[in-house]
Write a protein that holds these residues in place. Structure first.
Motif, PDB file in Angstrom:
ATOM      1  N   LEU A  90      -0.179   7.327 -32.761  1.00 49.50           N
ATOM      2  CA  LEU A  90       0.525   6.069 -32.980  1.00 49.50           C
ATOM      3  C   LEU A  90       1.163   6.037 -34.374  1.00 49.50           C
ATOM      4  CD1 LEU A  90       1.256   3.216 -32.035  1.00 49.50           C
ATOM      5  CD2 LEU A  90      -0.937   2.432 -32.962  1.00 49.50           C
ATOM      6  N   MET A  91       0.414   6.477 -35.386  1.00 52.17           N
ATOM      7  CA  MET A  91       0.941   6.467 -36.745  1.00 52.17           C
ATOM      8  C   MET A  91       2.125   7.434 -36.907  1.00 52.17           C
ATOM      9  SD  MET A  91      -0.468   4.151 -38.429  1.00 52.17           S
ATOM     10  CE  MET A  91       0.228   4.611 -40.008  1.00 52.17           C
ATOM     11  N   VAL A  92       2.031   8.594 -36.266  1.00 49.71           N
ATOM     12  CA  VAL A  92       3.138   9.549 -36.339  1.00 49.71           C
ATOM     13  C   VAL A  92       4.403   8.945 -35.737  1.00 49.71           C
ATOM     14  CG1 VAL A  92       4.008  11.748 -35.471  1.00 49.71           C
ATOM     15  CG2 VAL A  92       1.696  11.607 -36.408  1.00 49.71           C
ATOM     16  N   VAL A  93       4.253   8.294 -34.576  1.00 57.04           N
ATOM     17  CA  VAL A  93       5.395   7.674 -33.909  1.00 57.04           C
ATOM     18  C   VAL A  93       5.990   6.565 -34.780  1.00 57.04           C
ATOM     19  CG1 VAL A  93       6.105   6.264 -31.941  1.00 57.04           C
ATOM     20  CG2 VAL A  93       4.599   8.239 -31.597  1.00 57.04           C
ATOM     21  N   VAL A  94       5.137   5.722 -35.366  1.00 57.01           N
ATOM     22  CA  VAL A  94       5.616   4.616 -36.199  1.00 57.01           C
ATOM     23  C   VAL A  94       6.367   5.145 -37.428  1.00 57.01           C
ATOM     24  CG1 VAL A  94       4.887   2.717 -37.695  1.00 57.01           C
ATOM     25  CG2 VAL A  94       3.886   2.974 -35.418  1.00 57.01           C
ATOM     26  N   LEU A  95       5.786   6.141 -38.092  1.00 59.00           N
ATOM     27  CA  LEU A  95       6.423   6.699 -39.275  1.00 59.00           C
ATOM     28  C   LEU A  95       7.761   7.355 -38.936  1.00 59.00           C
ATOM     29  CD1 LEU A  95       3.333   8.240 -41.113  1.00 59.00           C
ATOM     30  CD2 LEU A  95       4.639   6.229 -41.796  1.00 59.00           C
TER      31      LEU A  95
END
Length: 315
Positions: free
Chosen positions: A267-272
């Motif tokens: 999720l964090m990779v996608v958001v960043l």
């Protein structure tokens, strides 16, 4: 016989001026008898003794050399537009003050103009320069040819010979943050391309810094290509499709395995990634918005401080 106006933008070219003037004057004998010459040197806010060297050249050849002193540094392309606006010739040429481009090529250009071509381009088939400057120039024109103007010659160019009609059209457009040479191509006139090898600079050092080169690349792309905006749209659409597929996958995973891993890292990779794309997209859109605002201000491209050799100044 026609009159030829040669525009030479100058920026910190104090040592170049005497050599440039001599080469241009010596080159006159290669033209047909009767051609009238006018050399317009535009001092683009130089901080050295360039203006004094130009005034000395004007005093030596008062019937040929005109000098325009701009109030501040506005960039070589705006300086060229200032020279074009003040030129009185039937045909015009632009050449650099460091004599890296051979002035004798103007004779061949003149012959093509006599045959009816309104634009003649001397394009750099190769350069005697090496290192980063050569690589950047090649990359710049490769990008422009593939992303903006497919009909420009390979290798790039800033040595041109053109008709009065082309000059009038360029000055009428009042283009800002653009590339005056590409504007001549954009007009659509058929042109002749003459390849040559650009000489290595012999006197002084170039003031064409990396920041100026990058600005020119951005200005040229945004002025003649819709690729940056189109790339944002296509990338956004692609990311939307990926997000939809990933969303379906997450929902399916949750239904099949309610106690499965939460996927915090993913999720964090996608958001960043999405956030980075949004910032880049906003930056590109901001470049277009800034250029629109700059054009809306209608400020002059240049301000003439002093002129030498003109019987009547032009605004």
């Amino acid at each position: 016989m026609p009159k030829l106006s040669v525009i030479i933008p100058c920026y910190y070219n104090e040592a170049n001026v005497p050599v440039t003037v001599k080469e241009l004057i010596d080159n006159e004998v290669r033209f047909p008898t009767g051609v009238e010459f006018e050399y317009i040197f535009v001092d683009d806010g130089s901080g050295d003794q360039t203006l004094q060297a130009l005034i000395a050249a004007h005093d030596q050849y008062p019937d040929r050399i005109r000098v325009i002193k701009l109030a501040g540094n506005v960039g070589s392309y705006n300086a060229i537009v200032a020279g074009i606006a003040h030129a009185t010739g039937d045909c015009l040429s632009v050449i650099t003050a460091d004599m890296q481009d051979p002035p004798e090529l103007m004779v061949q250009m003149y012959d093509y103009w006599q045959k009816g071509f309104k634009l003649v381009i001397g394009n750099r088939q190769d350069r005697e320069e090496t290192g980063f400057s050569k690589w950047f120039a090649q990359a710049f024109h490769w990008l422009m040819k593939r992303l903006a103007l497919s009909n420009i010659p390979d290798g790039g160019f800033d040595f041109v010979f053109f008709d009065r009609q082309v000059a009038d059209e360029v000055t009428k457009m009042h283009e800002r943050n653009s590339n005056v040479f590409y504007l001549m191509i954009w007009l659509g006139f058929a042109y002749v391309n003459i390849p040559y090898v650009r000489r290595k600079r012999q006197i002084g050092t170039s003031r064409w810094t990396i920041s100026k080169k990058i600005k020119l690349l951005i200005d040229s792309l945004l002025s003649f290509s819709f690729f940056p905006i189109r790339a944002i749209s296509v990338t956004g659409l692609g990311l939307g499709v990926i997000a939809l597929i990933y969303g379906i996958y997450i929902i399916g995973l949750k239904i099949l395995d309610p106690q499965g891993p939460q996927g915090w890292t993913t999720l964090m990779v996608v958001v960043l990634f999405i956030s980075a794309f949004q910032m880049v997209a906003l930056g590109i859109i901001g470049e277009y918005v800034w250029r629109s605002m700059d054009a809306a201000r209608s400020r002059p491209l240049y301000v003439v401080s002093e002129i030498y050799g003109f019987t009547k100044s032009k605004s």
